[in-house]
Every structure is written in C-alpha cells, then in structure tokens.
Design an enzyme around this catalytic site. Structure first.
Site: not given
Ligand code: SAH
Length: 362
Positions: A91, A331, A115, A118, A212-214, A159, A189, A111, A104, A288
């Site tokens: 995408e 995403c 996670c 995702c 991407s800490l989260h 990815g 990222s 990937c 983007c 999301n």
C-alpha cells in the site's frame, strides 16, 4: 519474472546508460529527466522518440500495477493497493495537508515484527521490496498529486524499513538526489532495530527518525512490540541518543493509544520521562481497530487527557489525525481486506464500499 529483475526505478544513471547502450548521452539524460524530474508515465514523456520509449518500457517494466484506489477526506487522502510483479501486494498513501503533501510508502510486503495491534504484523512477512519498488510508489503518488507538490515522504507504510535498510537507504538517496526531496522532509519510522538506528546515525543524509515506542517499560513493550525482547528500552534509548547527537535531528516517538493498555497515567509519565531525556517530539495515534486485535483504541476524551498529561510534563506532543479511517486506509488494512492478498481476511474492500473504490480497468 523474478523479483530481482530490475524495474523502472531500479537502475542508477550509469546502469540506465548501460541498458540503453548505443543511445547518445543526451537521450540518456532525457530519459532520466522524464523518469525522475517529470515523473510521468513513459507514454507521456514527450521528446523521447517512440522507439526509445518502447525500448525503455521493455527493459524496465513498471513495478506496481494498480489493484485498488480509494479516496477519502474530501479528496485529501488517496490510498493505493499495488500488485507487484510476483503477486505480492503493498500500500501507498498520499495525504494533502494545508501546509504540505506527504506520501507514506511501504518497504516490505508484510512484516516480520509481529506487533499484535498492527494489521501488517498480523499477516506476517512476505518479502523485502527493492529500491525501484519503493521509489516508484513516490513517483506514482507524485504524478497523481498533480499541482500539489509532494513535499514529504514518510517510510511508515507496510514493513519495517530498518529490516530492509539497504533498499530503504537506496530509496532515500534516490528520492533526495533525483526526485528532489530534502533530507529534512524524509522520515524513516522503526520499531526500534538498534543496529539500523546506529547505521542511520552514521549515514550521510540526516533524515528524520520516528520510533514506535508504544510503551515506556520493558514488560509492556515486550508484549506490544515483541522485538523489544531483543533490543530492550535501555539499548534503544542509547541508540536514539546517538542518533540525536550525530544528526542533530529531533526524534519523534510514536505512541498508539490502546484502551486500558498503555493509556494510564503511569504510561503518560513514563513516556514523558523518555521524551524529555531524548528531547523528542511525541506523536499520539488513536489506535486504528484491526480485525486480529481485540483491544480497542482509547476514547477521544482519554486521548486528550493523555496528551495534556504528557504536555504538562514539558513535552511537545501532537495527536496524529487518522486519515482515511473510513476507507481502511490506515496501517495495512486495505491489503488485509483484499481477498486476493492471500490473508483470507474478508471480502475485497471494493465490494464493501463500491461508491469510493474503483479497480484498475486493465
Ligand atoms: N515498522 C515501522 C513502520 C510502519 S508502522 C514502525 O513500526 O515504525 C507505522 C506506525 O503505525 C508505527 O508507529 C506503528 O506502530 C503504527 N501502527 C501500526 N498499527 C497501528 C494501528 N492499528 N493503530 C495505530 N497505529 C498503528
């Protein structure tokens, strides 16, 4: 066709000259200009003789075939699902804002980082993209953007860019040198692959880095971002400090807010400590929803309260607007919803929303 055969945006200038052996030098320049500065479909690169155009088209087929195109946010967001030459799907999203236009891009089909929240991670890893497959996403989006000049490119699609660093870096330099996008307007990222961050820190172009800490503690981060078990927070933050020191660029920390999971005060406070240590900017993303993850995003009120808490600790923090949510544009969801992607995740999106979607007529 093998995935290693070059596609239109793979060769550099000298490889293009080799492929077009026998053509005068000014024709090579003209072809390069048509591909990169004009960024037009080959048939429309006027000034190139038809014979040369067909020679180019044959030697260098396009990497991306349109599978689905969707538009939303009153035309401000366009999302494409592309079919690659071996059938893999990725995408690209084009987003217009009042002050900038951002593309983007994806760097892998699927990937391997797994996670759980995702959509791409849920579907697993298929393969790396090549330089040409990444660059062509920008060129095609730029062509679609018309008069709205593409100012920024973010490597935040499907990815993990730092797991495919050679192709990602090849694309970064091509976008910088030939498409004309400044290093300040290119952002990579990552989930936090420490060796990749250190390599980027030493690279010539100081591109932006988003991490991407989260989660702000290892227990929670091990769960949300499994690669944390290999590169725990202490190592990740050291690498981020090195990045900042060497590039003098401010890092952004991404934080997808998940209800009851990482939206508590203790999370906000832990995030603020890390952000202050790194002098980083924080980007909050309301989660999301994805088909494979039960937990939902934090409520609007909670997102704002969380923001206030982090900002109150002296951190610059913004809430990312979730573009294209109504068309599954966030995403990896377009691919997840496409029957032909092989993930079996439901009916094709274009059947769900015939008013907003069209398939390539070809
Ligand atoms: N692999 C890279 C880049 C792709 S993901 C990375 O992880 O940074 C881009 C961003 O979207 C990451 O911050 C990722 O954590 C976030 N993201 C993934 N799924 C999401 C979801 N369902 N809701 C909100 N953000 C999500």
């Amino acid at each position: 066709m093998s995935v290693t055969d070059p596609t239109r945006y793979d060769p550099d200038r000298s490889q293009l000259a080799e492929l077009l052996e026998g053509e005068p030098a000014y024709r090579i320049e003209q072809a390069w200009d048509g591909l990169y500065r004009q960024g037009r479909p080959l048939e429309e690169v006027t000034g190139l003789p038809a014979a040369l155009r067909s020679r180019l088209a044959e030697a260098l087929p396009t990497a991306l075939e349109l599978a689905v195109e969707q538009r939303t946010d009153d035309g401000a967001t366009t999302k494409w699902l592309w079919r690659l030459r071996d059938g893999a799907a990725v995408e690209t999203v084009l987003m217009h804002y009042p002050d900038r236009t951002t593309v983007c891009v994806s760097t892998q089909a699927g990937c391997a980082m797994a996670c759980g929240f995702c959509a791409t991670g849920q579907a697993g890893f298929e393969r790396h993209l090549g330089v040409g497959e990444i660059v062509e996403q920008v060129v095609r989006a730029r062509w679609a953007a018309g008069d709205r000049r593409v100012s920024n490119v973010v490597f935040m699609g499907m990815g993990e860019p730092l797991a495919n660093l050679d192709a990602t870096w090849g694309a970064v330099t091509r976008l910088h040198d030939d498409v004309g996008i400044g290093a300040r307007h290119l952002t990579v990222s990552t989930v936090g692959l420490v060796p990749g961050i250190r390599r980027l820190a030493a690279a010539e172009l100081p591109v932006g880095l988003a991490v991407s800490l989260h989660a702000a503690d290892d227990d929670l981060r091990d769960e949300l971002v499994p690669i944390n078990r290999r590169y725990p927070l202490a190592e990740l933050l050291d690498a981020c400090e090195e990045y900042r020191r060497r590039t003098r660029r401010r890092i952004s920390l991404e934080w997808a807010l998940i209800d009851g999971v990482n939206d508590r005060w203790v999370d906000a406070d832990g995030l603020a400590v890390i952000a202050r240590r790194l002098a980083a900017h924080v980007n909050l993303i309301p989660l999301n929803p994805t088909p494979g993850y039960e937990v939902v995003g934090s409520s609007r009120n909670r997102v704002h309260a969380f923001r206030e808490r982090v900002a109150g600790a002296g951190v610059t923090v913004t809430i990312r607007d979730t573009r294209g949510r109504d068309i599954d544009a966030a995403c990896g969801q377009l691919r997840a919803g496409s029957a032909s992607s092989g993930t079996g995740a439901g009916v094709p999106v274009d059947l769900q929303r015939p008013d907003r979607t069209r398939r390539d007529p070809t």
